[in-house]
Scaffold this motif. Sequence first.
Motif, mmCIF file in Angstrom:
data_model
loop_
_atom_site.group_PDB
_atom_site.id
_atom_site.type_symbol
_atom_site.label_atom_id
_atom_site.label_comp_id
_atom_site.label_asym_id
_atom_site.label_seq_id
_atom_site.Cartn_x
_atom_site.Cartn_y
_atom_site.Cartn_z
ATOM 1 N N LYS A 47 -4.599 6.802 -4.899
ATOM 2 C CA LYS A 47 -5.901 5.165 -5.982
ATOM 3 C C LYS A 47 -5.121 4.803 -7.183
ATOM 4 C CE LYS A 47 -8.941 8.035 -6.400
ATOM 5 N NZ LYS A 47 -8.087 10.136 -6.269
ATOM 6 N N SER A 60 0.688 -1.182 0.130
ATOM 7 C CA SER A 60 0.181 0.183 0.231
ATOM 8 C C SER A 60 0.845 1.330 0.117
ATOM 9 C CB SER A 60 -0.895 -0.273 1.168
ATOM 10 O OG SER A 60 -0.105 -0.301 2.626
ATOM 11 N N LEU A 114 -2.264 2.347 -6.682
ATOM 12 C CA LEU A 114 -2.994 1.191 -6.711
ATOM 13 C C LEU A 114 -3.866 0.659 -7.834
ATOM 14 C CD1 LEU A 114 -3.903 1.886 -3.273
ATOM 15 C CD2 LEU A 114 -1.947 0.372 -3.710
ATOM 16 N N LYS A 138 0.615 5.135 -0.955
ATOM 17 C CA LYS A 138 0.328 4.974 -2.891
ATOM 18 C C LYS A 138 -0.825 5.478 -3.417
ATOM 19 C CE LYS A 138 2.963 0.425 -4.038
ATOM 20 N NZ LYS A 138 2.766 -0.400 -3.955
#
Length: 203
Positions: free
Chosen positions: A174, A100, A177, A172
């Motif tokens: 979105k 993440s 991700l 990170k």
Amino acid sequence: MAVPSWLERLRAAGKTALVQDGKRKIHYLFEDGKEMAEEYDIKTGQLISRKWREKNTLGGTGKWQVEVGEPTSPLLGALESELITESSSNPIFMRKDTLSSFQWRIRNLPYPKDVYSVSVEEEQRCCVIRTTNKKYYKKFSIPDLDRYHLPLDAAALSFTHANNTLIITYQKPKEILAAEEQLQKELKKIKAANSGDGDCKTQ
């Protein structure tokens, strides 16, 4: 929207995959001749290392430059006794991501946490580590944000200090991700050679 451009480059690159020691190793060859090698933990999908290589000015193969993972020792393949080695007490800067967040660790920094400040320089697109005792200063960029043309967000940045190590975390965004999730699905489709099978299979 700029996000797909880096994903498209990854999709267009020649890719080979190898499964070895619990890791999925992916080698990318881009149209401009640059190479990128990544290693992922097979169970978690966690990125363990990423390094880059490009042709040097004479057209020969350059050295690998580590972006994520343990820095390569300059002593590999050389006799230590013939070289002046860096002091083992010097700060060691390396990047080690989580699923993440982007994360950096700087070892051999013994000062207490309140000595450090970590800030974002938006115009220069980098993060800066400073110490009030003037013993350490470091600027570093986040290439992933540059590749996806995303702004740096000071609110995503945090740090902690333990065991003589400064740990800097950047959550990170979105967009990254989502792109990483998409990429993982595609990488799993590449037929991987197991170690000992000879050459990797190309997509």
